[in-house]
Design an enzyme around this catalytic site. Structure first.
Site, PDB file in Angstrom:
ATOM      1  CG  ASP A   9      41.319  39.385  29.471  1.00 23.08           C
ATOM      2  OD1 ASP A   9      40.327  38.701  29.763  1.00 23.08           O
ATOM      3  OD2 ASP A   9      41.472  40.556  29.843  1.00 23.08           O
ATOM      4  CE  LYS A 101      38.932  40.744  31.702  1.00 20.88           C
ATOM      5  NZ  LYS A 101      39.546  41.982  31.225  1.00 20.88           N
ATOM      6  CB  CYS A 143      43.510  41.505  32.598  1.00 26.75           C
ATOM      7  SG  CYS A 143      42.857  43.002  31.790  1.00 26.75           S
TER       8      CYS A 143
END
Length: 200
Positions: A9, A101, A143
């Site tokens: 990310d 995602k 994350c």
């Protein structure tokens, strides 16, 4: 031994100026790019994930007008918007698999996502015979933590490269790294000579 690099990310909404900006995000993007320029050949696969939320709805309760910043968040990383793009300082030429995602639901781990072809990260690692994975990216306390824990659960030996991550806050980031170490991850640095720990 087959090794993977998992890049979590590194997106505009999670770096400076973004909807959920993490201090040091741009520096991490640059550092990962420098690391890739020197070490991309060390990896059988290089997987990069992106939050890719739906524009409509609250994405399974993930978005909220008054977020608590624990389970609910401001609108971020909406699919197809600049905020969902990779940080421009991240050079993705060496990435072999791009994963989306959180499409309509909360998702912190890249293992909850899939490529456009429908491949999950677990399937990608298994197909490549990956036994070891290095985890980098944003954010340490969310994350990165979730992705590294799922990699461990997948049976992969995990290293978290602590100079190539950035967290939302110091205390939960430190707790996340302690949890990962307890779960069996190795905490190390990509560039041991670096003065920056990157674990903030």
């Amino acid at each position: 031994m087959s090794r993977a690099l998992l890049i979590v990310d590194v997106q505009n909404d999670f770096t400076e100026g973004g909807a959920l900006a993490v201090a040091g995000g741009d520096a991490v993007a640059s550092a990962i790019s420098a690391f890739l320029s020197a070490h991309a050949g060390d990896y059988r696969v290089i997987v990069a994930s992106r939050d890719w939320h739906d524009a409509e709805g609250d994405n399974g309760g993930h978005f909220a007008e008054t977020p608590d910043y624990v389970d609910t968040w401001p609108v971020h990383c909406v699919a197809g918007t600049p905020g969902a793009d990779y940080d421009p300082l991240l050079v993705t030429d060496a990435v072999t698999h791009h994963v989306h995602k959180g499409q309509g639901r909360p998702a912190y781990s890249m293992f909850e996502g899939a490529t456009d072809a429908g491949e999950t990260v677990g399937a990608i690692l298994t197909a490549a015979g990956v036994l070891q994975a290095d985890v980098v990216g944003i954010a340490t306390d969310h994350c990165v933590r979730a992705s590294a824990l799922d990699a461990i659960a997948h049976g992969v030996q995990v290293r978290v490269l602590t100079d190539l991550i950035a967290g939302v806050a110091a205390e939960p980031s430190a707790a996340a790294l302690a949890e990962l170490a307890h779960a069996g991850a190795e905490l190390t640095q990509a560039n041991p000579e670096s003065a920056e720990s990157g674990t903030a």
